[in-house]
Design a protein around this motif. Structure first.
Motif, mmCIF file in Angstrom:
data_model
loop_
_atom_site.group_PDB
_atom_site.id
_atom_site.type_symbol
_atom_site.label_atom_id
_atom_site.label_comp_id
_atom_site.label_asym_id
_atom_site.label_seq_id
_atom_site.Cartn_x
_atom_site.Cartn_y
_atom_site.Cartn_z
ATOM 1 N N HIS A 1 3.699 50.983 13.747
ATOM 2 C CA HIS A 1 2.971 51.063 12.359
ATOM 3 C C HIS A 1 3.034 52.558 11.772
ATOM 4 C CE1 HIS A 1 1.411 47.279 13.214
ATOM 5 N NE2 HIS A 1 1.200 46.959 12.107
ATOM 6 N N GLY A 2 3.431 52.852 10.621
ATOM 7 C CA GLY A 2 3.495 54.235 9.878
ATOM 8 C C GLY A 2 5.000 54.799 9.855
ATOM 9 N N TRP A 3 5.923 53.761 10.369
ATOM 10 C CA TRP A 3 6.919 54.228 10.350
ATOM 11 C C TRP A 3 7.541 54.460 8.796
ATOM 12 C CZ3 TRP A 3 10.191 56.331 13.848
ATOM 13 C CH2 TRP A 3 11.553 56.251 13.621
ATOM 14 N N ALA A 4 8.317 55.382 8.538
ATOM 15 C CA ALA A 4 8.441 55.699 7.230
ATOM 16 C C ALA A 4 9.696 55.169 6.528
ATOM 17 C CB ALA A 4 8.413 57.429 6.752
ATOM 18 N N LYS A 5 10.798 54.721 7.500
ATOM 19 C CA LYS A 5 11.960 54.317 7.186
ATOM 20 C C LYS A 5 12.123 52.717 7.112
ATOM 21 C CE LYS A 5 14.297 58.398 9.199
ATOM 22 N NZ LYS A 5 15.259 58.765 10.375
ATOM 23 N N ARG B 1 -7.006 41.705 13.909
ATOM 24 C CA ARG B 1 -6.191 42.720 14.950
ATOM 25 C C ARG B 1 -4.552 42.409 15.077
ATOM 26 N NH1 ARG B 1 -10.239 44.930 14.502
ATOM 27 N NH2 ARG B 1 -11.725 45.810 15.665
ATOM 28 N N ALA B 2 -4.060 43.275 14.677
ATOM 29 C CA ALA B 2 -2.375 43.182 14.858
ATOM 30 C C ALA B 2 -1.993 43.722 16.310
ATOM 31 C CB ALA B 2 -1.767 43.950 13.749
ATOM 32 N N VAL B 3 -1.914 42.624 17.069
ATOM 33 C CA VAL B 3 -1.479 42.971 18.446
ATOM 34 C C VAL B 3 0.146 43.542 18.343
ATOM 35 C CG1 VAL B 3 -0.950 42.077 20.672
ATOM 36 C CG2 VAL B 3 -3.044 41.215 19.362
ATOM 37 N N SER B 4 0.360 44.613 18.652
ATOM 38 C CA SER B 4 1.635 45.357 18.142
ATOM 39 C C SER B 4 2.538 45.640 19.475
ATOM 40 C CB SER B 4 1.417 46.617 17.582
ATOM 41 O OG SER B 4 0.535 46.193 16.312
ATOM 42 N N PRO B 5 3.311 44.906 19.692
ATOM 43 C CA PRO B 5 4.291 44.994 21.068
ATOM 44 C C PRO B 5 5.657 45.924 20.674
ATOM 45 C CG PRO B 5 4.279 42.879 20.236
ATOM 46 C CD PRO B 5 3.278 43.330 19.272
ATOM 47 N N PRO B 6 6.367 46.203 21.733
ATOM 48 C CA PRO B 6 7.645 47.025 21.381
ATOM 49 C C PRO B 6 8.527 45.806 21.796
ATOM 50 C CG PRO B 6 6.734 47.412 23.530
ATOM 51 C CD PRO B 6 5.674 46.719 22.979
ATOM 52 N N PHE B 7 9.621 46.197 22.404
ATOM 53 C CA PHE B 7 10.985 44.986 22.728
ATOM 54 C C PHE B 7 10.355 44.235 23.707
ATOM 55 C CE2 PHE B 7 14.658 44.184 25.618
ATOM 56 C CZ PHE B 7 15.534 43.834 24.326
ATOM 57 N N TYR B 8 10.739 42.829 23.317
ATOM 58 C CA TYR B 8 10.292 41.577 24.427
ATOM 59 C C TYR B 8 11.045 41.725 25.489
ATOM 60 C CZ TYR B 8 7.175 39.636 20.846
ATOM 61 O OH TYR B 8 6.143 39.253 19.697
ATOM 62 N N LEU B 9 10.525 41.540 26.967
ATOM 63 C CA LEU B 9 11.589 41.657 27.852
ATOM 64 C C LEU B 9 12.355 40.081 27.797
ATOM 65 C CD1 LEU B 9 9.247 42.976 30.791
ATOM 66 C CD2 LEU B 9 11.339 44.126 29.890
ATOM 67 N N ASP C 1 -4.612 47.894 13.971
ATOM 68 C CA ASP C 1 -3.432 47.357 15.105
ATOM 69 C C ASP C 1 -3.661 47.694 16.565
ATOM 70 O OD1 ASP C 1 -1.167 49.933 15.445
ATOM 71 O OD2 ASP C 1 -2.587 50.116 14.108
ATOM 72 N N VAL C 2 -3.164 47.164 17.305
ATOM 73 C CA VAL C 2 -3.447 47.207 18.577
ATOM 74 C C VAL C 2 -1.848 47.481 19.356
ATOM 75 C CG1 VAL C 2 -4.472 46.072 20.935
ATOM 76 C CG2 VAL C 2 -5.494 45.676 18.362
ATOM 77 N N PRO C 3 -1.612 48.528 19.625
ATOM 78 C CA PRO C 3 -0.440 48.690 20.430
ATOM 79 C C PRO C 3 -0.391 48.167 21.793
ATOM 80 C CG PRO C 3 -0.731 50.592 18.923
ATOM 81 C CD PRO C 3 -2.024 49.780 18.934
ATOM 82 N N LEU C 4 0.611 47.508 22.307
ATOM 83 C CA LEU C 4 0.458 47.031 23.680
ATOM 84 C C LEU C 4 1.924 46.984 24.470
ATOM 85 C CD1 LEU C 4 -1.312 45.179 25.651
ATOM 86 C CD2 LEU C 4 0.029 43.431 24.727
#
Length: 289
Positions: free
Chosen positions: A111-115, A138-146, A198-201
């Motif tokens: 979240h907040g990425w400008a591009k 609450r936005a559960v906010s994961p990165p790349f899914y294994l 948002d909840v980065p996980l």
């Protein structure tokens, strides 16, 4: 009562089991009820249909204390942005109509990425819509899914290779879907939270793709190497598979943002999930392999 969308998906089916084990009353919104596991089907209330349909949401949300919201993938959608917003607008209006107090959504880290970030930007737009519902969110906010790696099992078997677009020597934040489900279950079974966040996980590792290849080699008992694929080559491959230019652009923007570090700023505040890459390989990928 908790309403769960996408209850047969990678996250949703695990979430439903968490909630039932906790004694929660669960209602599910599912396109095809026959896809529910038989024992689950006897323990939940079922509303059949898609959750971008206001009539379906009007059948599901009366009396709901909370909603789990996840937009299902649709490779045939004209664009990721419109696909996500179509669901989110229906959800925002229905949550407001039925005065639902809490919503947990699955979004993305960054979240907040400008591009422009393709599918990830679409998830951020979804969050903005759902925040307008008036519910605590609450936005559960994961990165790349294994679990994305499961689509490359044939390449690992036949060529000893897996492919991504990111640099082999740059750490890639990852997450197991079971940890997303467990985090969502924790939020849905304790509704004491308020406001919108948002909840980065993230998973506990900071492995590079080259490092992931080393773990894969050890766990699978055969050499596995990482091969980077150029974004232009990825785009050409998707076009050859019949993807539209907008779908190709959504994917390319997403992978470009990953390559450029869209997840990196969230390391400082991310909740760290328990499932390591090695554990996931041993318990999920290796049996599938």
């Amino acid at each position: 009562m908790i309403v769960v969308t996408t209850p047969t998906g990678q996250v949703g089916h695990r979430l439903v089991r968490h909630l039932l084990a906790a004694g929660s009353e669960v209602k599910v919104v599912v396109r095809d009820a026959t896809r529910l596991e038989a024992d689950v089907r006897t323990q939940v209330e079922v509303v059949e249909g898609a959750h971008d349909d206001p009539a379906v949401l009007d059948a599901a949300l009366p009396g709901a204390d909370a909603v789990f919201w996840l937009v299902p993938p649709n490779p045939a959608a004209a664009s990721a942005h419109e696909h996500y917003l179509g669901f989110a607008r229906a959800g925002r209006a229905a949550v407001r109509r039925h005065d639902v107090g809490h919503v947990v959504g699955v979004s993305s880290a960054g979240h907040g990425w400008a591009k422009p970030a393709g599918v990830l930007s679409a998830a951020f737009a979804m969050d903005a819509e759902l925040e307008e519902s008036g519910a605590a969110y609450r936005a559960v906010s994961p990165p790349f899914y294994l679990e994305n790696l499961l689509g490359q099992l044939a390449s690992m078997r036949e060529r000893g290779t897996f492919f991504l677009t990111c640099a082999g020597d740059r750490p890639l934040a990852t997450i197991a879907t079971r940890d997303i489900a467990a985090t969502a279950a924790g939020l849905l079974t304790d509704l004491s939270w308020t406001g919108q966040e948002d909840v980065p996980l993230f998973g506990p590792d900071r492995l590079t793709p080259d490092g992931m290849a080393g773990v894969l080699s050890e766990e699978l008992g055969r050499p596995i190497r990482y091969q980077r694929i150029a974004l232009a080559d990825f785009a050409a491959m998707r076009r050859a598979q019949g993807a539209s230019e907008r779908v190709v652009a959504d994917a390319v923007e997403m992978f470009a943002a990953q390559d450029e570090g869209i997840y990196d700023a969230d390391w400082a505040k991310a909740a760290i999930a328990p499932t390591s890459f090695r554990t996931w390989c041993r318990e999920v990928l290796k049996p599938a392999f």
